[in-house]
Design a protein around this motif. Structure first.
Motif, mmCIF file in Angstrom:
data_model
loop_
_atom_site.group_PDB
_atom_site.id
_atom_site.type_symbol
_atom_site.label_atom_id
_atom_site.label_comp_id
_atom_site.label_asym_id
_atom_site.label_seq_id
_atom_site.Cartn_x
_atom_site.Cartn_y
_atom_site.Cartn_z
ATOM 1 N N ARG A 139 0.841 -1.192 0.000
ATOM 2 C CA ARG A 139 0.000 0.000 0.000
ATOM 3 C C ARG A 139 0.876 1.241 0.000
ATOM 4 N NH1 ARG A 139 -2.755 -0.589 6.028
ATOM 5 N NH2 ARG A 139 -0.890 -0.034 7.271
ATOM 6 N N GLN A 140 0.294 2.331 -0.493
ATOM 7 C CA GLN A 140 1.053 3.554 -0.630
ATOM 8 C C GLN A 140 0.159 4.761 -0.385
ATOM 9 O OE1 GLN A 140 2.905 4.109 -4.485
ATOM 10 N NE2 GLN A 140 4.503 5.405 -3.598
ATOM 11 N N VAL A 141 0.636 5.650 0.465
ATOM 12 C CA VAL A 141 0.003 6.937 0.708
ATOM 13 C C VAL A 141 0.737 7.965 -0.139
ATOM 14 C CG1 VAL A 141 -0.564 8.684 2.438
ATOM 15 C CG2 VAL A 141 -0.637 6.256 3.036
ATOM 16 N N SER A 142 0.000 8.912 -0.689
ATOM 17 C CA SER A 142 0.607 9.946 -1.517
ATOM 18 C C SER A 142 1.751 10.620 -0.781
ATOM 19 C CB SER A 142 -0.427 10.992 -1.921
ATOM 20 O OG SER A 142 -1.423 10.427 -2.749
ATOM 21 N N LYS A 151 4.524 9.179 0.119
ATOM 22 C CA LYS A 151 5.300 8.233 0.890
ATOM 23 C C LYS A 151 5.629 7.004 0.048
ATOM 24 C CE LYS A 151 3.459 9.581 5.398
ATOM 25 N NZ LYS A 151 2.860 9.104 6.665
ATOM 26 N N ARG A 211 5.908 3.068 -1.039
ATOM 27 C CA ARG A 211 5.044 1.902 -0.987
ATOM 28 C C ARG A 211 5.552 0.946 0.089
ATOM 29 N NH1 ARG A 211 3.432 -0.218 -6.835
ATOM 30 N NH2 ARG A 211 3.116 2.053 -6.900
ATOM 31 N N GLU A 215 -5.743 4.901 9.467
ATOM 32 C CA GLU A 215 -4.375 4.775 8.989
ATOM 33 C C GLU A 215 -4.197 3.695 7.929
ATOM 34 O OE1 GLU A 215 -4.198 3.515 13.446
ATOM 35 O OE2 GLU A 215 -5.442 4.808 12.178
ATOM 36 N N ASP A 216 -5.241 2.908 7.654
ATOM 37 C CA ASP A 216 -5.216 1.962 6.547
ATOM 38 C C ASP A 216 -5.510 2.626 5.210
ATOM 39 O OD1 ASP A 216 -4.704 -0.314 8.186
ATOM 40 O OD2 ASP A 216 -6.842 -0.415 8.689
ATOM 41 N N THR A 217 -5.902 3.882 5.232
ATOM 42 C CA THR A 217 -6.193 4.610 4.003
ATOM 43 C C THR A 217 -4.951 4.674 3.122
ATOM 44 O OG1 THR A 217 -7.922 5.947 5.024
ATOM 45 C CG2 THR A 217 -6.885 6.828 3.053
ATOM 46 N N ALA A 218 -5.080 4.195 1.891
ATOM 47 C CA ALA A 218 -3.954 4.142 0.966
ATOM 48 C C ALA A 218 -4.437 3.571 -0.355
ATOM 49 C CB ALA A 218 -2.824 3.266 1.524
ATOM 50 N N GLN A 257 -7.988 2.237 -4.536
ATOM 51 C CA GLN A 257 -8.009 3.153 -3.398
ATOM 52 C C GLN A 257 -8.893 2.618 -2.291
ATOM 53 O OE1 GLN A 257 -6.456 6.403 -2.961
ATOM 54 N NE2 GLN A 257 -7.175 6.020 -0.857
ATOM 55 N N THR A 307 -10.250 4.068 1.385
ATOM 56 C CA THR A 307 -10.343 5.244 2.234
ATOM 57 C C THR A 307 -11.190 4.899 3.454
ATOM 58 O OG1 THR A 307 -10.189 6.730 0.328
ATOM 59 C CG2 THR A 307 -11.037 7.653 2.383
#
Length: 123
Positions: free
Chosen positions: A38-41, A43, A45, A89-92, A118, A120
């Motif tokens: 998973r990857q957050v904008s 940051k 992966r 915090e699982d949002t990614a 995605q 969210t």
């Protein structure tokens, strides 16, 4: 060539469950180790979960252990990520990946990738 197509992402609230699917084509997915990242904008992966070619061995990031389950259905040539007790915090963006050897926790070791889906999670 192995191709991976993901689906199942969406919106949820804390505590909800979602199941992500990754359908493979071009090759038999059971021959590969499979993983979810998973990857957050902004940051890098990060590793989430992996399963070896036989499905007998799995591994999880500490942050999702006990909440997420990786599995596969060989008949459908599909790998799943069942997510429960979701947290904000699982949002990614979640990606499935595959490699023709054993489980790895590094993105650079995986040759095949899905397009991402995605997830969210709101508070």
């Amino acid at each position: 060539q192995l191709q991976l197509v993901e689906s199942g992402g969406g919106l949820g609230q804390a505590g909800d469950s979602l199941r992500l699917s990754c359908v493979a084509s071009g090759r038999t997915l059971s021959n590969y180790a499979k993983a979810w990242f998973r990857q957050v904008s902004g940051k890098e992966r990060e590793f989430v979960a992996a399963i070896n070619w036989s499905g007998r061995s799995t591994d999880y990031a500490e942050s999702v252990k006990g909440r997420f389950t990786i599995s596969r259905d060989n008949a459908k040539n599909t790998v799943y990520l069942q997510m429960s007790s979701l947290k904000p915090e699982d949002t990614a963006v979640y990606y499935c990946a595959a490699r023709s050897s054993g489980i790895s926790y590094s993105t650079r070791d995986y040759r095949y990738w899905g397009q991402g889906t995605q997830v969210t999670v709101s508070s």
